[in-house]
Motif scaffolding. Structure first.
Motif, PDB file in Angstrom:
ATOM      1  N   TRP A 127      28.505  -2.702  10.396  1.00 39.27           N
ATOM      2  CA  TRP A 127      29.644  -3.582  10.105  1.00 39.27           C
ATOM      3  C   TRP A 127      30.876  -2.975  10.746  1.00 39.27           C
ATOM      4  N   ASP A 128      31.689  -3.808  11.354  1.00 40.86           N
ATOM      5  CA  ASP A 128      32.907  -3.287  11.969  1.00 40.86           C
ATOM      6  C   ASP A 128      33.994  -3.085  10.918  1.00 40.86           C
ATOM      7  N   GLU A 129      35.091  -2.529  11.361  1.00 45.51           N
ATOM      8  CA  GLU A 129      36.184  -2.173  10.457  1.00 45.51           C
ATOM      9  C   GLU A 129      36.770  -3.407   9.772  1.00 45.51           C
ATOM     10  N   LYS A 130      36.795  -4.518  10.490  1.00 48.02           N
ATOM     11  CA  LYS A 130      37.341  -5.758   9.918  1.00 48.02           C
ATOM     12  C   LYS A 130      36.537  -6.177   8.693  1.00 48.02           C
ATOM     13  N   HIS A 131      35.224  -6.110   8.789  1.00 44.75           N
ATOM     14  CA  HIS A 131      34.377  -6.484   7.660  1.00 44.75           C
ATOM     15  C   HIS A 131      34.596  -5.539   6.479  1.00 44.75           C
ATOM     16  N   GLU A 132      34.755  -4.274   6.769  1.00 40.84           N
ATOM     17  CA  GLU A 132      34.994  -3.307   5.699  1.00 40.84           C
ATOM     18  C   GLU A 132      36.332  -3.583   5.009  1.00 40.84           C
ATOM     19  N   ARG A 133      37.378  -3.913   5.810  1.00 43.62           N
ATOM     20  CA  ARG A 133      38.680  -4.254   5.218  1.00 43.62           C
ATOM     21  C   ARG A 133      38.577  -5.502   4.358  1.00 43.62           C
ATOM     22  N   LEU A 134      37.850  -6.497   4.857  1.00 45.08           N
ATOM     23  CA  LEU A 134      37.671  -7.724   4.081  1.00 45.08           C
ATOM     24  C   LEU A 134      36.926  -7.450   2.776  1.00 45.08           C
ATOM     25  N   SER A 135      35.915  -6.608   2.854  1.00 51.82           N
ATOM     26  CA  SER A 135      35.154  -6.253   1.665  1.00 51.82           C
ATOM     27  C   SER A 135      36.047  -5.521   0.663  1.00 51.82           C
ATOM     28  N   ALA A 136      36.874  -4.593   1.171  1.00 47.57           N
ATOM     29  CA  ALA A 136      37.801  -3.867   0.289  1.00 47.57           C
ATOM     30  C   ALA A 136      38.824  -4.819  -0.320  1.00 47.57           C
ATOM     31  N   PHE A 140      13.426 -16.209  11.607  1.00 45.78           N
ATOM     32  CA  PHE A 140      12.518 -16.076  10.472  1.00 45.78           C
ATOM     33  C   PHE A 140      12.716 -14.676   9.921  1.00 45.78           C
ATOM     34  N   GLU A 141      12.654 -14.543   8.607  1.00 46.78           N
ATOM     35  CA  GLU A 141      12.786 -13.203   8.036  1.00 46.78           C
ATOM     36  C   GLU A 141      11.832 -13.035   6.875  1.00 46.78           C
ATOM     37  N   LEU A 143       0.807  -1.209   0.000  1.00 46.80           N
ATOM     38  CA  LEU A 143       0.000   0.000   0.000  1.00 46.80           C
ATOM     39  C   LEU A 143       0.847   1.269   0.000  1.00 46.80           C
ATOM     40  N   CYS A 144       1.922   1.265   0.725  1.00 47.42           N
ATOM     41  CA  CYS A 144       2.754   2.466   0.858  1.00 47.42           C
ATOM     42  C   CYS A 144       3.944   2.474  -0.088  1.00 47.42           C
ATOM     43  N   GLU A 145       4.094   1.446  -0.883  1.00 37.93           N
ATOM     44  CA  GLU A 145       5.237   1.302  -1.789  1.00 37.93           C
ATOM     45  C   GLU A 145       6.546   1.526  -1.042  1.00 37.93           C
ATOM     46  N   SER A 146       6.689   0.821   0.075  1.00 40.13           N
ATOM     47  CA  SER A 146       7.897   0.957   0.884  1.00 40.13           C
ATOM     48  C   SER A 146       8.592  -0.400   1.008  1.00 40.13           C
ATOM     49  N   ALA A 147       9.883  -0.336   1.283  1.00 43.99           N
ATOM     50  CA  ALA A 147      10.672  -1.553   1.481  1.00 43.99           C
ATOM     51  C   ALA A 147      10.607  -1.912   2.955  1.00 43.99           C
ATOM     52  N   VAL A 148      10.194  -3.137   3.235  1.00 46.30           N
ATOM     53  CA  VAL A 148      10.033  -3.595   4.606  1.00 46.30           C
ATOM     54  C   VAL A 148      10.813  -4.894   4.780  1.00 46.30           C
ATOM     55  N   SER A 149      11.437  -4.990   5.939  1.00 42.66           N
ATOM     56  CA  SER A 149      12.109  -6.235   6.287  1.00 42.66           C
ATOM     57  C   SER A 149      11.862  -6.503   7.754  1.00 42.66           C
ATOM     58  N   VAL A 150      11.528  -7.737   8.077  1.00 48.09           N
ATOM     59  CA  VAL A 150      11.279  -8.131   9.462  1.00 48.09           C
ATOM     60  C   VAL A 150      12.116  -9.369   9.744  1.00 48.09           C
ATOM     61  N   VAL A 151      12.832  -9.326  10.861  1.00 53.41           N
ATOM     62  CA  VAL A 151      13.607 -10.482  11.313  1.00 53.41           C
ATOM     63  C   VAL A 151      13.084 -10.850  12.687  1.00 53.41           C
ATOM     64  N   ILE A 152      12.706 -12.115  12.862  1.00 49.61           N
ATOM     65  CA  ILE A 152      12.112 -12.575  14.117  1.00 49.61           C
ATOM     66  C   ILE A 152      12.940 -13.751  14.624  1.00 49.61           C
ATOM     67  N   THR A 166      13.583  -6.552  -3.043  1.00 52.52           N
ATOM     68  CA  THR A 166      14.648  -6.099  -2.150  1.00 52.52           C
ATOM     69  C   THR A 166      15.194  -7.299  -1.384  1.00 52.52           C
ATOM     70  N   THR A 167      16.304  -7.065  -0.709  1.00 48.70           N
ATOM     71  CA  THR A 167      16.905  -8.112   0.114  1.00 48.70           C
ATOM     72  C   THR A 167      17.279  -7.515   1.454  1.00 48.70           C
ATOM     73  N   LEU A 168      17.506  -8.365   2.417  1.00 50.28           N
ATOM     74  CA  LEU A 168      17.882  -7.898   3.741  1.00 50.28           C
ATOM     75  C   LEU A 168      19.203  -7.119   3.706  1.00 50.28           C
ATOM     76  N   PRO A 169      20.230  -7.590   3.007  1.00 49.44           N
ATOM     77  CA  PRO A 169      21.468  -6.794   2.947  1.00 49.44           C
ATOM     78  C   PRO A 169      21.251  -5.405   2.352  1.00 49.44           C
ATOM     79  N   LYS A 170      20.381  -5.281   1.335  1.00 55.38           N
ATOM     80  CA  LYS A 170      20.101  -3.959   0.754  1.00 55.38           C
ATOM     81  C   LYS A 170      19.426  -3.045   1.776  1.00 55.38           C
ATOM     82  N   ILE A 171      18.488  -3.604   2.525  1.00 54.34           N
ATOM     83  CA  ILE A 171      17.790  -2.801   3.537  1.00 54.34           C
ATOM     84  C   ILE A 171      18.750  -2.400   4.649  1.00 54.34           C
ATOM     85  N   LEU A 172      19.585  -3.308   5.092  1.00 57.82           N
ATOM     86  CA  LEU A 172      20.548  -2.996   6.148  1.00 57.82           C
ATOM     87  C   LEU A 172      21.565  -1.965   5.676  1.00 57.82           C
TER      88      LEU A 172
END
Length: 150
Positions: free
Chosen positions: A45-54, A20-21, A3-12, A27-33
């Protein structure tokens, strides 16, 4: 979401520890995050994850460059190269050719050596067989003198 044309993500997380998600379509959860992190300014994400991604991005780029270089060495996609770009490729091919030639010569020399050893062994075995044959026929003493005198 619809109805609102919005991106929604729920993690339970249930009391039993199951997760459950749900994510809106397209869309995907990583895109929303990622969007949450960008819009809110909170680091998820911590600095280690950013370095690994780079590092992963750097390795992917290096791999792409190596794939391009390999295609050039195969003679593909060289029409777009400038003459100065062709010189290192020519040098690499020349070095490769020389190494292949050296290996070929090494194998050929080893083959010749093995061939010579086989010939020598064949002569020795032929001589031993001849001596055994003479000994078995009883003519060893008579022919041995003649064999050595020749």
């Amino acid at each position: 979401s619809v109805l609102c044309e919005s991106a929604v993500s729920v993690v339970i997380f249930s009391s039993s520890g199951k997760m459950f998600e749900y994510c809106s379509p397209n869309t995907t959860l990583p895109k929303i995050l990622e969007r949450y992190q960008t819009d809110s300014g909170h680091k998820l994400w911590d600095e280690k994850h950013e370095r690994l991604s780079a590092e992963i991005d750097l390795i992917k780029k290096e791999n792409d460059n190596m794939q391009i270089e390999l295609r050039h060495l195969k003679g593909e996609d060289i029409n777009s190269l400038q003459p100065k770009d062709l010189i290192p490729i020519e040098d690499a091919l020349q070095n490769g050719y020389l190494k292949v030639r050296e290996k070929q010569m090494e194998i050929w020399r080893q083959h010749r050596k093995n061939e010579k050893e086989l010939e020598d062994e064949h002569k020795e075995l032929t001589y031993l067989l001849h001596q055994q044959h003479l000994a078995m026929t009883g003519k060893f003493g008579d022919l041995e003198l003649g064999y050595h005198n020749k």
